[in-house]
Design a protein around this motif. Structure first.
Motif, PDB file in Angstrom:
ATOM      1  N   SER A 131       0.534  -1.250   0.017  1.00 57.87           N
ATOM      2  CA  SER A 131      -0.101   0.370  -0.038  1.00 57.87           C
ATOM      3  C   SER A 131       0.520   1.459   0.248  1.00 57.87           C
ATOM      4  CB  SER A 131      -0.767   0.113   1.552  1.00 57.87           C
ATOM      5  OG  SER A 131      -0.057   0.656   2.336  1.00 57.87           O
ATOM      6  N   ASP A 132       0.342   2.600  -0.438  1.00 62.24           N
ATOM      7  CA  ASP A 132       1.281   3.869  -0.152  1.00 62.24           C
ATOM      8  C   ASP A 132       0.730   4.337   0.629  1.00 62.24           C
ATOM      9  OD1 ASP A 132      -1.275   4.427  -0.814  1.00 62.24           O
ATOM     10  OD2 ASP A 132      -1.223   5.207  -2.818  1.00 62.24           O
ATOM     11  N   ASN A 133      -0.200   3.472   1.983  1.00 58.44           N
ATOM     12  CA  ASN A 133      -0.387   5.138   3.313  1.00 58.44           C
ATOM     13  C   ASN A 133       0.538   4.562   3.923  1.00 58.44           C
ATOM     14  OD1 ASN A 133      -2.699   4.337   4.369  1.00 58.44           O
ATOM     15  ND2 ASN A 133      -2.452   3.579   2.082  1.00 58.44           N
ATOM     16  N   ARG A 137      -0.622   0.987   6.671  1.00 58.97           N
ATOM     17  CA  ARG A 137       0.842   0.010   6.938  1.00 58.97           C
ATOM     18  C   ARG A 137       0.094  -0.923   8.069  1.00 58.97           C
ATOM     19  NH1 ARG A 137       4.493   3.687   3.976  1.00 58.97           N
ATOM     20  NH2 ARG A 137       3.950   3.571   2.292  1.00 58.97           N
ATOM     21  N   ALA A 155       7.426  -0.688   1.066  1.00 59.96           N
ATOM     22  CA  ALA A 155       7.515   1.297   0.633  1.00 59.96           C
ATOM     23  C   ALA A 155       8.685   1.799  -0.183  1.00 59.96           C
ATOM     24  CB  ALA A 155       7.093   1.840   2.157  1.00 59.96           C
ATOM     25  N   LEU A 157       9.834   5.230  -1.832  1.00 57.95           N
ATOM     26  CA  LEU A 157       9.358   7.122  -2.339  1.00 57.95           C
ATOM     27  C   LEU A 157      10.840   7.639  -3.240  1.00 57.95           C
ATOM     28  CD1 LEU A 157       7.170   8.818  -1.618  1.00 57.95           C
ATOM     29  CD2 LEU A 157       8.878   9.692  -0.007  1.00 57.95           C
ATOM     30  N   LYS A 186       0.508  14.389   9.985  1.00 55.77           N
ATOM     31  CA  LYS A 186       0.089  14.177   8.652  1.00 55.77           C
ATOM     32  C   LYS A 186       0.825  15.267   7.977  1.00 55.77           C
ATOM     33  CE  LYS A 186      -4.025  11.447   7.965  1.00 55.77           C
ATOM     34  NZ  LYS A 186      -3.572  10.757   9.007  1.00 55.77           N
ATOM     35  N   ALA A 190       6.308  13.040   2.094  1.00 57.93           N
ATOM     36  CA  ALA A 190       5.347  13.534   0.962  1.00 57.93           C
ATOM     37  C   ALA A 190       4.597  11.837   0.483  1.00 57.93           C
ATOM     38  CB  ALA A 190       6.620  13.942   0.094  1.00 57.93           C
ATOM     39  N   SER A 191       3.780  11.955  -0.101  1.00 57.59           N
ATOM     40  CA  SER A 191       3.633  10.488  -0.834  1.00 57.59           C
ATOM     41  C   SER A 191       3.900  10.711  -2.378  1.00 57.59           C
ATOM     42  CB  SER A 191       1.586  10.621  -0.468  1.00 57.59           C
ATOM     43  OG  SER A 191       1.969  11.593  -1.939  1.00 57.59           O
ATOM     44  N   CYS A 192       3.500   9.807  -2.718  1.00 54.47           N
ATOM     45  CA  CYS A 192       4.283   9.459  -4.425  1.00 54.47           C
ATOM     46  C   CYS A 192       3.625  10.555  -5.237  1.00 54.47           C
ATOM     47  CB  CYS A 192       4.236   7.797  -5.061  1.00 54.47           C
ATOM     48  SG  CYS A 192       5.048   6.444  -4.219  1.00 54.47           S
ATOM     49  N   GLY A 193       2.442  10.824  -5.209  1.00 48.89           N
ATOM     50  CA  GLY A 193       1.538  11.910  -5.621  1.00 48.89           C
ATOM     51  C   GLY A 193       2.430  12.432  -5.719  1.00 48.89           C
ATOM     52  N   GLU A 194       3.088  13.329  -4.947  1.00 48.05           N
ATOM     53  CA  GLU A 194       3.529  13.923  -4.173  1.00 48.05           C
ATOM     54  C   GLU A 194       5.373  14.561  -4.793  1.00 48.05           C
ATOM     55  OE1 GLU A 194       0.263  15.379   0.056  1.00 48.05           O
ATOM     56  OE2 GLU A 194       2.216  14.306  -0.778  1.00 48.05           O
TER      57      GLU A 194
END
Ligand SMILES: [Zn+2]
Length: 268
Positions: A131-133, A137, A155, A157, A186, A190-194
């Protein structure tokens, strides 16, 4: 005693595995009887699912509530351009069955959450989290510990990936929380999207995740329990770092405070 008789098709399909003394017919039968849950059919889940299926893992569960988007295709190689807009679980299942039609695929078009985690995980032997968050996890870690399942968690990144195996329910092994007691605030990471992610890195780490799941099923080699494998693509360096059980861990320590899966801020 398991039935070791294979069909002619199975003997040919799995010949390169059966030839390996560490796998053999007995190991191949173990793979065919195995039940593995993959959380996320994305960047890590793509190579992971493809290799588990190609290896003949007989029962694979896929949980993901997302649909395929154009921006996924740079790394999520299980999905094709003509699947944009389709559920990732359906798209992944179709590709898997085109590679190996002899396996059972269970799909869950829902978000992995406190409402389904225990019920779904309890039906599998091993869980692989791609998963990505952080919420997922931590939920995967806690549920696997409480239901006594082995978790292979990874994970990625930007240009770096990490992977480990957690069987904290046995042998004084550490869990994910021993390493990261709680999610970072939070917005801090950063997320992969960011922040972006190097596409082929997903292939490398997802493939290692498949290797570790297959090793766990077969019971061969040295597991990644109590080690974190870190791969930095820019320096081409792979490091294996020892990690220790935290006796004060909220989950697997001597005085645990997390004793069931219920509403918990770490899962959001
Ligand atoms: Zn722990």
């Amino acid at each position: 005693m398991d039935n070791l008789e294979f069909t002619e098709d199975e003997i040919q399909r799995y010949a390169r595995h059966i030839t390996l003394p560490q796998v053999g017919g007995l190991g191949q039968r173990k793979l065919m009887n195995a039940k593995v849950l993959v959380i996320g059919a994305g960047g890590l889940g793509s190579p992971l699912l493809l290799y588990l299926a190609a290896a003949g893992v007989g029962n694979i569960g896929i949980i993901d509530d997302d649909k395929v988007e154009l921006s996924n295709l740079q790394r999520q190689i299980i999905h094709k351009t003509n699947k944009i807009g389709s559920h990732k679980t359906d798209s992944a299942k179709e590709t898997i069955l085109s590679i190996n039609p002899n396996i059972n695929i269970m799909t869950y078009k829902e978000r992995f959450s406190i409402f389904n985690a225990e019920n779904i995980i309890s039906q599998y032997d091993i869980v692989a989290d791609g998963s990505d968050n952080f919420g997922t996890r931590f939920l995967a870690n806690d549920t696997c510990f409480l239901t006594k399942k082995t978790l292979v968690s990874a994970a990625i990144l930007r240009f770096e990936g990490q992977i480990s195996t957690y069987s904290a329910y046995k042998d004084l092994n550490c869990c994910y929380r021993c390493l990261w007691p709680k999610p970072p605030p939070k917005g801090l990471i950063a997320s992969c999207g960011e922040a972006g992610v190097f596409g082929a890195l997903a292939g490398a780490i997802g493939s290692i995740q498949a290797i570790e799941v297959l090793k766990e099923v077969l019971g061969i080699g040295k597991s990644l329990n109590n080690f974190l494998l870190i791969f930095d693509t820019l320096s081409s360096e792979m490091r294996k770092v020892k990690i220790k059980k935290d006796n004060n861990c909220q989950l697997c320590g001597s005085k645990p405070t997390i004793t069931s899966i219920k509403k918990h801020k770490d899962y959001s």
